[in-house]
Design a protein around this motif. Structure first.
Motif, PDB file in Angstrom:
ATOM      1  N   ARG A 112      67.755  94.845  -9.732  1.00  0.00           N
ATOM      2  CA  ARG A 112      68.593  93.685  -9.428  1.00  0.00           C
ATOM      3  C   ARG A 112      67.889  92.358  -9.747  1.00  0.00           C
ATOM      4  O   ARG A 112      68.539  91.359 -10.049  1.00  0.00           O
ATOM      5  CB  ARG A 112      68.976  93.709  -7.944  1.00  0.00           C
ATOM      6  CG  ARG A 112      70.286  92.977  -7.666  1.00  0.00           C
ATOM      7  CD  ARG A 112      70.524  92.710  -6.190  1.00  0.00           C
ATOM      8  NE  ARG A 112      70.372  93.859  -5.331  1.00  0.00           N
ATOM      9  CZ  ARG A 112      71.367  94.679  -4.966  1.00  0.00           C
ATOM     10  NH1 ARG A 112      72.590  94.471  -5.402  1.00  0.00           N
ATOM     11  NH2 ARG A 112      71.132  95.695  -4.150  1.00  0.00           N
ATOM     12  N   SER A 146      67.433 100.694 -11.895  1.00  0.00           N
ATOM     13  CA  SER A 146      67.772 101.077 -10.519  1.00  0.00           C
ATOM     14  C   SER A 146      69.289 101.209 -10.436  1.00  0.00           C
ATOM     15  O   SER A 146      70.023 100.751 -11.314  1.00  0.00           O
ATOM     16  CB  SER A 146      67.293 100.011  -9.539  1.00  0.00           C
ATOM     17  OG  SER A 146      68.123  98.870  -9.652  1.00  0.00           O
ATOM     18  N   ARG A 147      69.736 101.797  -9.343  1.00  0.00           N
ATOM     19  CA  ARG A 147      71.182 101.948  -9.178  1.00  0.00           C
ATOM     20  C   ARG A 147      71.878 100.596  -9.016  1.00  0.00           C
ATOM     21  O   ARG A 147      73.006 100.423  -9.443  1.00  0.00           O
ATOM     22  CB  ARG A 147      71.456 102.839  -7.971  1.00  0.00           C
ATOM     23  CG  ARG A 147      72.919 103.050  -7.748  1.00  0.00           C
ATOM     24  CD  ARG A 147      73.160 104.331  -7.019  1.00  0.00           C
ATOM     25  NE  ARG A 147      74.405 104.271  -6.291  1.00  0.00           N
ATOM     26  CZ  ARG A 147      74.790 105.179  -5.424  1.00  0.00           C
ATOM     27  NH1 ARG A 147      74.027 106.208  -5.157  1.00  0.00           N
ATOM     28  NH2 ARG A 147      75.938 105.079  -4.811  1.00  0.00           N
ATOM     29  N   GLN A 171      70.031 105.322 -15.171  1.00  0.00           N
ATOM     30  CA  GLN A 171      69.632 105.255 -13.750  1.00  0.00           C
ATOM     31  C   GLN A 171      68.545 106.275 -13.410  1.00  0.00           C
ATOM     32  O   GLN A 171      68.653 107.452 -13.715  1.00  0.00           O
ATOM     33  CB  GLN A 171      70.835 105.492 -12.853  1.00  0.00           C
ATOM     34  CG  GLN A 171      70.503 105.287 -11.369  1.00  0.00           C
ATOM     35  CD  GLN A 171      71.695 105.598 -10.486  1.00  0.00           C
ATOM     36  OE1 GLN A 171      72.812 105.188 -10.785  1.00  0.00           O
ATOM     37  NE2 GLN A 171      71.468 106.329  -9.425  1.00  0.00           N
ATOM     38  N   VAL A 172      67.523 105.778 -12.741  1.00  0.00           N
ATOM     39  CA  VAL A 172      66.425 106.630 -12.268  1.00  0.00           C
ATOM     40  C   VAL A 172      66.527 106.714 -10.748  1.00  0.00           C
ATOM     41  O   VAL A 172      66.753 105.706 -10.093  1.00  0.00           O
ATOM     42  CB  VAL A 172      65.060 106.008 -12.658  1.00  0.00           C
ATOM     43  CG1 VAL A 172      63.918 106.781 -12.017  1.00  0.00           C
ATOM     44  CG2 VAL A 172      64.903 105.966 -14.166  1.00  0.00           C
ATOM     45  N   GLN A 185      67.264 109.241  -6.938  1.00  0.00           N
ATOM     46  CA  GLN A 185      67.801 110.417  -6.257  1.00  0.00           C
ATOM     47  C   GLN A 185      69.105 110.873  -6.882  1.00  0.00           C
ATOM     48  O   GLN A 185      69.350 112.061  -7.040  1.00  0.00           O
ATOM     49  CB  GLN A 185      68.028 110.057  -4.788  1.00  0.00           C
ATOM     50  CG  GLN A 185      68.459 111.202  -3.917  1.00  0.00           C
ATOM     51  CD  GLN A 185      68.695 110.722  -2.487  1.00  0.00           C
ATOM     52  OE1 GLN A 185      67.980 109.849  -1.983  1.00  0.00           O
ATOM     53  NE2 GLN A 185      69.693 111.265  -1.840  1.00  0.00           N
ATOM     54  N   THR A 186      69.972 109.914  -7.230  1.00  0.00           N
ATOM     55  CA  THR A 186      71.244 110.275  -7.852  1.00  0.00           C
ATOM     56  C   THR A 186      71.239 109.953  -9.345  1.00  0.00           C
ATOM     57  O   THR A 186      72.285 109.941  -9.986  1.00  0.00           O
ATOM     58  CB  THR A 186      72.409 109.543  -7.147  1.00  0.00           C
ATOM     59  OG1 THR A 186      72.021 108.189  -6.917  1.00  0.00           O
ATOM     60  CG2 THR A 186      72.750 110.196  -5.833  1.00  0.00           C
ATOM     61  N   SER A 241      63.030  96.877  -5.826  1.00  0.00           N
ATOM     62  CA  SER A 241      62.368  96.783  -4.517  1.00  0.00           C
ATOM     63  C   SER A 241      61.599  98.054  -4.165  1.00  0.00           C
ATOM     64  O   SER A 241      60.615  97.997  -3.441  1.00  0.00           O
ATOM     65  CB  SER A 241      63.401  96.482  -3.427  1.00  0.00           C
ATOM     66  OG  SER A 241      64.376  97.502  -3.387  1.00  0.00           O
ATOM     67  N   GLN A 249      65.427 105.971  -2.410  1.00  0.00           N
ATOM     68  CA  GLN A 249      66.229 106.704  -3.401  1.00  0.00           C
ATOM     69  C   GLN A 249      65.756 106.416  -4.825  1.00  0.00           C
ATOM     70  O   GLN A 249      65.940 107.220  -5.720  1.00  0.00           O
ATOM     71  CB  GLN A 249      67.713 106.333  -3.276  1.00  0.00           C
ATOM     72  CG  GLN A 249      68.348 106.711  -1.959  1.00  0.00           C
ATOM     73  CD  GLN A 249      68.229 105.633  -0.906  1.00  0.00           C
ATOM     74  OE1 GLN A 249      67.567 104.614  -1.098  1.00  0.00           O
ATOM     75  NE2 GLN A 249      68.879 105.840   0.228  1.00  0.00           N
ATOM     76  N   GLN A 250      65.176 105.245  -5.085  1.00  0.00           N
ATOM     77  CA  GLN A 250      64.607 104.937  -6.396  1.00  0.00           C
ATOM     78  C   GLN A 250      63.276 105.686  -6.542  1.00  0.00           C
ATOM     79  O   GLN A 250      63.015 106.349  -7.550  1.00  0.00           O
ATOM     80  CB  GLN A 250      64.412 103.415  -6.541  1.00  0.00           C
ATOM     81  CG  GLN A 250      63.366 102.957  -7.544  1.00  0.00           C
ATOM     82  CD  GLN A 250      63.732 103.135  -9.018  1.00  0.00           C
ATOM     83  OE1 GLN A 250      62.869 103.159  -9.882  1.00  0.00           O
ATOM     84  NE2 GLN A 250      65.007 103.279  -9.317  1.00  0.00           N
ATOM     85  N   ASN A 281      57.040  92.314  -9.158  1.00  0.00           N
ATOM     86  CA  ASN A 281      58.042  91.905  -8.174  1.00  0.00           C
ATOM     87  C   ASN A 281      57.587  90.593  -7.557  1.00  0.00           C
ATOM     88  O   ASN A 281      56.390  90.404  -7.306  1.00  0.00           O
ATOM     89  CB  ASN A 281      58.179  92.986  -7.093  1.00  0.00           C
ATOM     90  CG  ASN A 281      59.452  92.822  -6.289  1.00  0.00           C
ATOM     91  OD1 ASN A 281      59.687  91.771  -5.682  1.00  0.00           O
ATOM     92  ND2 ASN A 281      60.284  93.851  -6.291  1.00  0.00           N
ATOM     93  N   ASP A 286      57.185  86.082 -10.932  1.00  0.00           N
ATOM     94  CA  ASP A 286      58.521  86.032 -11.525  1.00  0.00           C
ATOM     95  C   ASP A 286      58.530  86.822 -12.836  1.00  0.00           C
ATOM     96  O   ASP A 286      57.820  86.485 -13.783  1.00  0.00           O
ATOM     97  CB  ASP A 286      58.879  84.562 -11.779  1.00  0.00           C
ATOM     98  CG  ASP A 286      60.289  84.403 -12.349  1.00  0.00           C
ATOM     99  OD1 ASP A 286      60.955  85.436 -12.611  1.00  0.00           O
ATOM    100  OD2 ASP A 286      60.713  83.256 -12.543  1.00  0.00           O
ATOM    101  N   LEU A 287      59.355  87.857 -12.860  1.00  0.00           N
ATOM    102  CA  LEU A 287      59.398  88.728 -14.039  1.00  0.00           C
ATOM    103  C   LEU A 287      59.757  87.962 -15.302  1.00  0.00           C
ATOM    104  O   LEU A 287      59.328  88.323 -16.399  1.00  0.00           O
ATOM    105  CB  LEU A 287      60.367  89.892 -13.799  1.00  0.00           C
ATOM    106  CG  LEU A 287      61.869  89.582 -13.753  1.00  0.00           C
ATOM    107  CD1 LEU A 287      62.531  89.735 -15.104  1.00  0.00           C
ATOM    108  CD2 LEU A 287      62.545  90.506 -12.750  1.00  0.00           C
TER     109      LEU A 287
END
Ligand SMILES: Cc1cc2nc3c(=O)[nH]c(=O)nc-3n(C[C@H](O)[C@H](O)[C@H](O)COP(=O)(O)OP(=O)(O)OC[C@H]3O[C@@H](n4cnc5c(N)ncnc54)[C@H](O)[C@@H]3O)c2cc1C
Length: 322
Positions: free
Chosen positions: A212, A235-236, A249-250, A252-253, A268, A272-273, A287, A305-306
């Protein structure tokens, strides 16, 4: 010596061995006699590559059903070939198709099935699969108690290495008896995904993943990925926002990956990530929040800052390569 079957799909890219297959063949050679089971043609180029990995026996089938139907006929091939060579183990890649083949072949062979292995070792005559479970909270060792074990192995669980001496494989065509249920769903159309020129997530040695924090603009992540020859993950939060495809997407799902290097950017580090990437060999996190949970598992962390850090990294890498 006990036969260890490695499944190889040669239907989409004949004559080419994926990095993952090289790793599976290396594992199989360390544990017994590697036997390649090939869906598709056993071309001279393929046989030379297999011989270089020390594969002395190749079973293949070019029956049309293998390409015209879904995954089930491939599982029939694997199960029947494994039974024919009295294999003690079958190794497949950890892709969704690989895991479905593992499950179906496992049923046909009455075999214990272990998925998502991050390493496979050999202990007193059996293969031991190492897994990261419960969203990465525990590492467990699993061993099938059945005569045959079917194991799906994540990419980069081992470094691919060629045999000390190449061999010339003996080739055998297999006539698969397909189960009627395997031919229940036919593929009527294929639309190739537009090629990005980047490696596939599951195969990649390096992944740069964005979250995000990218705020809708994946350009910094893509530019860093391209100078490193890396795949792009996400990330999701990023895929749900439609900034990048769900295939990236990387987690759990999403895809479970284990590359040599995972660069996490503006993510973050929710559990799940982490579940999809924390078995990566080296984790670098960028981050702006020093308290972000991703830093708990990062080997190297950069707080900042990325949008400033990534372009600097790209410039420095290009300068050093010039
Ligand atoms: C059942 C279930 C399954 C799920 N499956 C998955 C899954 O498979 N994969 C997955 O990823 N998530 C999954 N999630 C969602 C997960 O819980 C998190 O919501 C998600 O991972 C958050 O994504 P994120 O880290 O990109 O966003 P956030 O948590 O919002 O984090 C964004 C990060 O970016 C940082 N940042 C912001 N701007 C900058 C900047 N300019 N420079 C540097 N850093 C910056 C922030 O400090 C923050 O740490 C699942 C959730 C559930 C409930």
């Amino acid at each position: 010596m006990t036969a260890i079957v490695v499944y190889i799909d040669q239907l989409d890219a004949p004559g080419k061995l994926s990095t993952t297959v090289g790793q599976l063949l290396t594992l199989a050679r360390g544990a017994g006699e590697p036997v390649a089971v090939v869906a598709g043609p056993a071309s001279a180029a393929l046989l030379a590559e297999l011989g270089a990995y020390g594969v002395a026996r190749v079973l293949h089938s070019e029956q049309a059903e293998l390409g015209e139907y879904l995954v089930a006929p491939k599982a029939d091939l694997v199960a029947q070939a494994a039974a024919a060579v009295s294999a003690s183990a079958v190794l497949v890649d950890n892709s969704p198709a690989g895991k479905e083949i593992a499950a179906r072949a496992g049923v046909a062979l009455n075999a214990g099935v272990i998925t998502d292995a991050v390493a496979v070792t050999y202990d007193g005559g059996t293969l031991v699969a190492h897994k990261s479970v419960l969203a990465g909270s525990y590492t467990v060792q699993a061993r099938a108690t059945s005569a045959v074990a079917v194991i799906s192995v994540k990419a980069h669980s081992v470094e691919a290495s060629l045999a000390a001496e190449a061999v010339i494989p003996a080739v055998e065509a297999v006539e698969v008896a397909f189960a009627p249920a395997s031919l229940a769903a036919r593929v009527t159309k294929r639309t190739p995904r537009a090629a990005s020129g980047r490696p596939e997530l599951e195969d990649a040695r390096i992944i740069v993943a964005g979250g995000r924090g990218l705020d809708g603009d994946f350009t910094p992540v893509e530019e860093l990925a391209d100078v490193l020859g890396a795949a792009v993950g996400a990330s999701r939060a990023a895929t749900d926002a439609g900034w990048i495809s769900h295939a990236s997407q990387v987690g759990q799902t999403g895809k479970k990956v284990s590359p040599q290097l995972y660069i996490s950017v503006g993510i973050s580090g929710a559990i799940q990530q982490k579940a999809g990437m924390q078995t990566s060999k080296l984790i670098v996190a960028v981050n702006k929040d020093a308290e972000s949970p991703i830093f708990e598992i990062a080997d190297f962390g950069i707080v900042g800052d990325l949008f400033k850090i990534l372009p600097q990294a790209v410039e420095e890498i290009k300068k050093r390569r010039a």
